[in-house]
Scaffold this motif. Structure first.
Motif, PDB file in Angstrom:
ATOM      1  N   GLY A 195       0.820  -1.208   0.000  1.00  0.00           N
ATOM      2  CA  GLY A 195       0.000   0.000   0.000  1.00  0.00           C
ATOM      3  C   GLY A 195       0.851   1.253   0.000  1.00  0.00           C
ATOM      4  N   ARG A 196       0.143   2.381   0.049  1.00  0.00           N
ATOM      5  CA  ARG A 196       0.782   3.702   0.060  1.00  0.00           C
ATOM      6  C   ARG A 196       0.112   4.576   1.106  1.00  0.00           C
ATOM      7  N   VAL A 197       0.907   5.388   1.789  1.00  0.00           N
ATOM      8  CA  VAL A 197       0.371   6.353   2.743  1.00  0.00           C
ATOM      9  C   VAL A 197      -0.302   7.478   1.957  1.00  0.00           C
ATOM     10  N   VAL A 198      -1.533   7.760   2.321  1.00  0.00           N
ATOM     11  CA  VAL A 198      -2.271   8.844   1.680  1.00  0.00           C
ATOM     12  C   VAL A 198      -2.262  10.076   2.579  1.00  0.00           C
ATOM     13  N   VAL A 199      -2.527   9.882   3.877  1.00  0.00           N
ATOM     14  CA  VAL A 199      -2.592  10.993   4.823  1.00  0.00           C
ATOM     15  C   VAL A 199      -2.006  10.552   6.155  1.00  0.00           C
ATOM     16  N   LEU A 200      -1.243  11.420   6.781  1.00  0.00           N
ATOM     17  CA  LEU A 200      -0.833  11.262   8.172  1.00  0.00           C
ATOM     18  C   LEU A 200      -0.972  12.627   8.813  1.00  0.00           C
ATOM     19  N   ASP A 201      -1.788  12.709   9.853  1.00  0.00           N
ATOM     20  CA  ASP A 201      -1.882  13.952  10.606  1.00  0.00           C
ATOM     21  C   ASP A 201      -1.914  13.622  12.092  1.00  0.00           C
ATOM     22  N   ASP A 202      -2.329  14.555  12.904  1.00  0.00           N
ATOM     23  CA  ASP A 202      -2.250  14.395  14.359  1.00  0.00           C
ATOM     24  C   ASP A 202      -3.099  13.270  14.920  1.00  0.00           C
ATOM     25  N   ASP A 203      -4.142  12.852  14.203  1.00  0.00           N
ATOM     26  CA  ASP A 203      -5.033  11.850  14.784  1.00  0.00           C
ATOM     27  C   ASP A 203      -5.445  10.726  13.848  1.00  0.00           C
ATOM     28  N   HIS A 204      -4.813  10.612  12.687  1.00  0.00           N
ATOM     29  CA  HIS A 204      -5.099   9.446  11.849  1.00  0.00           C
ATOM     30  C   HIS A 204      -4.060   9.238  10.741  1.00  0.00           C
ATOM     31  N   LEU A 205      -4.016   7.981  10.318  1.00  0.00           N
ATOM     32  CA  LEU A 205      -3.176   7.562   9.209  1.00  0.00           C
ATOM     33  C   LEU A 205      -4.082   6.861   8.207  1.00  0.00           C
ATOM     34  N   ALA A 206      -4.029   7.283   6.957  1.00  0.00           N
ATOM     35  CA  ALA A 206      -4.832   6.649   5.911  1.00  0.00           C
ATOM     36  C   ALA A 206      -3.899   6.092   4.842  1.00  0.00           C
ATOM     37  N   LEU A 207      -4.189   4.841   4.446  1.00  0.00           N
ATOM     38  CA  LEU A 207      -3.412   4.178   3.406  1.00  0.00           C
ATOM     39  C   LEU A 207      -4.326   3.696   2.292  1.00  0.00           C
ATOM     40  N   ASP A 208      -3.810   3.686   1.093  1.00  0.00           N
ATOM     41  CA  ASP A 208      -4.428   2.971  -0.013  1.00  0.00           C
ATOM     42  C   ASP A 208      -3.736   1.614   0.017  1.00  0.00           C
ATOM     43  N   ALA A 209      -4.473   0.562   0.471  1.00  0.00           N
ATOM     44  CA  ALA A 209      -3.812  -0.707   0.760  1.00  0.00           C
ATOM     45  C   ALA A 209      -4.644  -1.910   0.331  1.00  0.00           C
ATOM     46  N   PRO A 210      -4.578  -2.273  -0.942  1.00  0.00           N
ATOM     47  CA  PRO A 210      -5.282  -3.485  -1.393  1.00  0.00           C
ATOM     48  C   PRO A 210      -4.486  -4.735  -0.998  1.00  0.00           C
ATOM     49  N   LEU A 211      -4.679  -5.161   0.229  1.00  0.00           N
ATOM     50  CA  LEU A 211      -3.881  -6.231   0.815  1.00  0.00           C
ATOM     51  C   LEU A 211      -4.216  -7.606   0.253  1.00  0.00           C
ATOM     52  N   GLY A 212      -3.201  -8.479   0.235  1.00  0.00           N
ATOM     53  CA  GLY A 212      -3.374  -9.884  -0.123  1.00  0.00           C
ATOM     54  C   GLY A 212      -4.155 -10.097  -1.410  1.00  0.00           C
ATOM     55  N   PRO A 213      -5.256 -10.871  -1.302  1.00  0.00           N
ATOM     56  CA  PRO A 213      -6.014 -11.226  -2.500  1.00  0.00           C
ATOM     57  C   PRO A 213      -6.783 -10.055  -3.112  1.00  0.00           C
ATOM     58  N   LEU A 214      -6.758  -8.896  -2.459  1.00  0.00           N
ATOM     59  CA  LEU A 214      -7.444  -7.713  -2.990  1.00  0.00           C
ATOM     60  C   LEU A 214      -6.597  -6.994  -4.035  1.00  0.00           C
ATOM     61  N   LYS A 215      -5.290  -7.260  -4.019  1.00  0.00           N
ATOM     62  CA  LYS A 215      -4.364  -6.612  -4.952  1.00  0.00           C
ATOM     63  C   LYS A 215      -4.777  -6.917  -6.393  1.00  0.00           C
ATOM     64  N   GLY A 216      -4.936  -5.894  -7.187  1.00  0.00           N
ATOM     65  CA  GLY A 216      -5.320  -6.053  -8.585  1.00  0.00           C
ATOM     66  C   GLY A 216      -6.822  -6.223  -8.794  1.00  0.00           C
TER      67      GLY A 216
END
Length: 173
Positions: A94-115
């Motif tokens: 995945g890739r980090v989309v946002v990191l701020d004081d109270d959250h981290l958001a990733l675009d992360a198609p993990l495992g069988p979700l990839k593609g």
């Protein structure tokens, strides 16, 4: 069998300080939303430190190399949630989309979700860190036919969340 029962008991004791919510919040033929939350007394720094050391708490059974120590997550927008492989290459989870004081958001198609996923938003949040902070992990997945993956992905992500919370609290996965 005994090992599984001991592991399950250890996971249950993890949430003794407060009730945890872990559920498939929504599902449809082409997607699902998972939400895991637990109230805890923690600091934003402890949560960020745990996220920064993803290899310390992620379950190595859910890696391609079999070893979570090969995972890295740089906490900068655009940075890779990657895994070093034995052949010297890296696999991007995945890739980090946002990191701020109270959250981290990733675009992360993990495992069988990839593609397969057109959307795979994995978010960790810890608003108002301190006493009674609700630490939450949300995973929103969309893509043709992916609603059928809700229950198995929920099972895997529940384990990851338990390990993450244990690491935030005790510094161990």
């Amino acid at each position: 069998m005994l090992k599984s029962m001991i592991a399950a008991a250890a996971g249950l004791s993890l949430f003794a300080a407060g009730p945890a919510a872990a559920e498939v919040v929504a599902r449809h033929a082409d997607g699902f939303t998972l939400r895991f939350a637990v109230p805890m007394e923690t600091s934003a720094g402890d949560v960020i430190l745990a996220l920064d050391n993803i290899g310390g708490w992620w379950d190595g059974a859910h890696t391609y190399s079999g070893d979570a120590a090969n995972l890295s997550l740089l906490l900068d927008p655009g940075a890779c949630f990657c895994e070093a492989l034995a052949d010297g290459s890296a696999f991007e989870h995945g890739r980090v989309v946002v990191l701020d004081d109270d959250h981290l958001a990733l675009d992360a198609p993990l495992g069988p979700l990839k593609g397969r996923a057109s959307k795979a938003d994995l978010t960790f949040s810890w608003p108002d860190a301190g006493a009674g902070t609700m630490v939450t992990m949300t995973f929103i997945v969309e893509g043709p036919g992916l609603g059928a993956f809700a229950d198995p992905v929920n099972g895997v992500m529940a384990v990851q969340f338990e390990r993450f919370i244990r690491y935030v609290e005790y510094g161990e996965g």
